[in-house]
Design a protein around this motif. Structure first.
Motif, mmCIF file in Angstrom:
data_model
loop_
_atom_site.group_PDB
_atom_site.id
_atom_site.type_symbol
_atom_site.label_atom_id
_atom_site.label_comp_id
_atom_site.label_asym_id
_atom_site.label_seq_id
_atom_site.Cartn_x
_atom_site.Cartn_y
_atom_site.Cartn_z
ATOM 1 N N MET A 1 0.844 -1.192 0.000
ATOM 2 C CA MET A 1 0.000 0.000 0.000
ATOM 3 C C MET A 1 0.881 1.245 0.000
ATOM 4 O O MET A 1 2.029 1.196 0.448
ATOM 5 C CB MET A 1 -0.880 0.022 1.262
ATOM 6 N N PRO A 2 0.339 2.359 -0.488
ATOM 7 C CA PRO A 2 1.102 3.601 -0.388
ATOM 8 C C PRO A 2 1.397 3.936 1.073
ATOM 9 O O PRO A 2 0.661 3.551 1.969
ATOM 10 C CB PRO A 2 0.154 4.643 -0.997
ATOM 11 N N ILE A 3 2.477 4.668 1.301
ATOM 12 C CA ILE A 3 2.787 5.126 2.646
ATOM 13 C C ILE A 3 1.674 6.074 3.096
ATOM 14 O O ILE A 3 1.277 6.974 2.366
ATOM 15 C CB ILE A 3 4.142 5.859 2.668
ATOM 16 N N LEU A 4 1.182 5.886 4.302
ATOM 17 C CA LEU A 4 0.073 6.698 4.792
ATOM 18 C C LEU A 4 0.567 8.054 5.291
ATOM 19 O O LEU A 4 1.542 8.130 6.034
ATOM 20 C CB LEU A 4 -0.652 5.976 5.925
ATOM 21 N N LYS A 5 -0.107 9.086 4.892
ATOM 22 C CA LYS A 5 0.195 10.415 5.408
ATOM 23 C C LYS A 5 -0.433 10.541 6.784
ATOM 24 O O LYS A 5 -1.627 10.290 6.959
ATOM 25 C CB LYS A 5 -0.349 11.499 4.477
ATOM 26 N N SER A 6 0.336 10.937 7.767
ATOM 27 C CA SER A 6 -0.165 10.991 9.135
ATOM 28 C C SER A 6 -0.744 12.362 9.455
ATOM 29 O O SER A 6 -0.188 13.395 9.062
ATOM 30 C CB SER A 6 0.950 10.672 10.130
ATOM 31 N N SER A 7 -1.830 12.357 10.179
ATOM 32 C CA SER A 7 -2.443 13.610 10.636
ATOM 33 C C SER A 7 -1.943 14.007 12.018
ATOM 34 O O SER A 7 -2.331 15.065 12.539
ATOM 35 C CB SER A 7 -3.969 13.473 10.668
ATOM 36 N N TYR A 8 -1.076 13.184 12.617
ATOM 37 C CA TYR A 8 -0.632 13.471 13.977
ATOM 38 C C TYR A 8 0.441 14.552 14.008
ATOM 39 O O TYR A 8 1.453 14.460 13.304
ATOM 40 C CB TYR A 8 -0.089 12.225 14.665
ATOM 41 N N LYS A 9 0.208 15.556 14.828
ATOM 42 C CA LYS A 9 1.196 16.607 15.067
ATOM 43 C C LYS A 9 1.226 16.892 16.564
ATOM 44 O O LYS A 9 0.245 17.344 17.139
ATOM 45 C CB LYS A 9 0.837 17.879 14.285
ATOM 46 N N ALA A 10 2.369 16.628 17.159
ATOM 47 C CA ALA A 10 2.507 16.870 18.591
ATOM 48 C C ALA A 10 2.514 18.368 18.883
ATOM 49 O O ALA A 10 2.894 19.182 18.045
ATOM 50 C CB ALA A 10 3.795 16.237 19.103
#
Length: 323
Positions: free
Chosen positions: A1-10
């Motif tokens: 699968m494509p690498i997932l773009k993360s929505s997490y930002k600390a």
């Protein structure tokens, strides 16, 4: 699968990987989670303890179960285990949080214990559950060492129970030698010293019961994690040495054979992980490997609030999407 773009930002101090790691392990208030212990007698004469929690919102007994596995020298009462368990039971999943041998508050019976690649105990627990309970869907969720065990379990077998639908690994040291080399760097001395202090204490307690295999002179030689793996882990579990153990137990080599959807959530600023622990090439060309690499998060430190972590919500969404 494509690498997932993360929505997490600390936010704020949690952008620092070390702060996120230490806060999450030592300072986060422990989530409230009721647990009921069950002991499983293993086929080799040893035992493991599993701490169960049950779905809150289901009027009828749920048919969905998540099996959780903790990291090195952890247990089912760690905040990351309780946090993950809490959000799961609030959303219709039962939870079986497995304690590795010797990690439930009572020493295990045998000279051997657990390690990063030992999948036999997980296999026995799954077979026990399927023989005694009625679950149609099982998700496997592992943190750090526990994540490596779960991914190796899924990849080293050609077949496994059809009820297992998905898996998640959080902060997984997929390449054990690289992770060891990271842990012994000066920047990680707080973590490595904590681990080796705990492991030396466990060795000392165990030494009383196995004087032919363990002794005070050897204990003196165990001054770091590599020496512990040379002198105990490898010897107790049938490996030539620590490097043989790392090579054969790393989940990285087993990822291509995985046949169900798995999410690997490894933060870019996780100081425990080497470059090999981010399998971009495998994920790009594999329909079942979902790799998410947020820039922040440290080691099992994906803080959003004390009540719920990003990794906990992300895990719930992934296993729910792949029921």
């Amino acid at each position: 699968m494509p690498i997932l773009k993360s929505s997490y930002k600390a936010k704020a101090l949690f952008k620092n990987g070390h702060f996120a790691t230490i806060y999450s392990a030592k300072l986060r208030p422990s989530p409230v989670l009721e647990q009921q212990r069950e002991r499983l007698e293993l086929s080799d004469g040893d035992f493991i303890d599993t701490d169960w929690s049950f779905a809150e919102i289901s009027e009828e007994k749920t048919t969905k179960l998540a099996i959780l596995m903790h990291g090195l020298e952890g247990n089912a009462q760690r905040t990351y285990m309780k946090g993950q368990g809490k959000i799961l039971i609030e959303n219709g999943w039962d939870v079986a949080a497995m304690n590795h041998r010797g990690c439930s508050g009572e020493e295990n019976r045998l000279y051997l214990s657990y390690n990063s690649g030992r999948t036999e105990d997980l296999d026995e627990l799954i077979e026990h559950i399927l023989s005694n309970y009625k679950y149609d869907e099982i998700a496997l969720i592992g943190f750090s060492l526990g994540g490596n065990v779960i991914l190796k379990y899924l990849g080293e077998r050609d077949t496994f129970p059809k009820q297992i639908k998905s898996a998640v690994g959080v902060s997984v040291p997929l390449y054990l030698r690289g992770a060891l080399e990271q842990l012994i760097k000066p920047e990680n001395v707080v973590y490595s010293q904590t681990f080796i202090n705990d492991l030396r204490k466990k060795y000392k307690r165990k030494m009383v019961y196995f004087p032919d295999a363990m002794n005070a002179e050897e204990l003196k030689q165990i001054k770091n994690l590599l020496e512990f793996d040379h002198r105990y882990t490898a010897k107790a579990h049938g490996f030539k040495d620590a490097f043989d153990y790392y090579e054969k137990s790393s989940a990285l080599q087993y990822l291509p054979n995985i046949k169900i959807p798995v999410l690997i959530l490894n933060a870019e600023n996780d100081s425990f992980l080497s470059p090999e622990c981010y399998p971009f090439d495998i994920a790009k060309n594999h329909k079942n490997i979902y790799l998410e690499v947020p820039k922040t998060g440290g080691h099992v430190g994906f803080h959003k609030s004390n009540a719920v972590y990003y990794s906990e919500k992300r895990t719930l969404k992934f296993i729910t999407d792949h029921e």
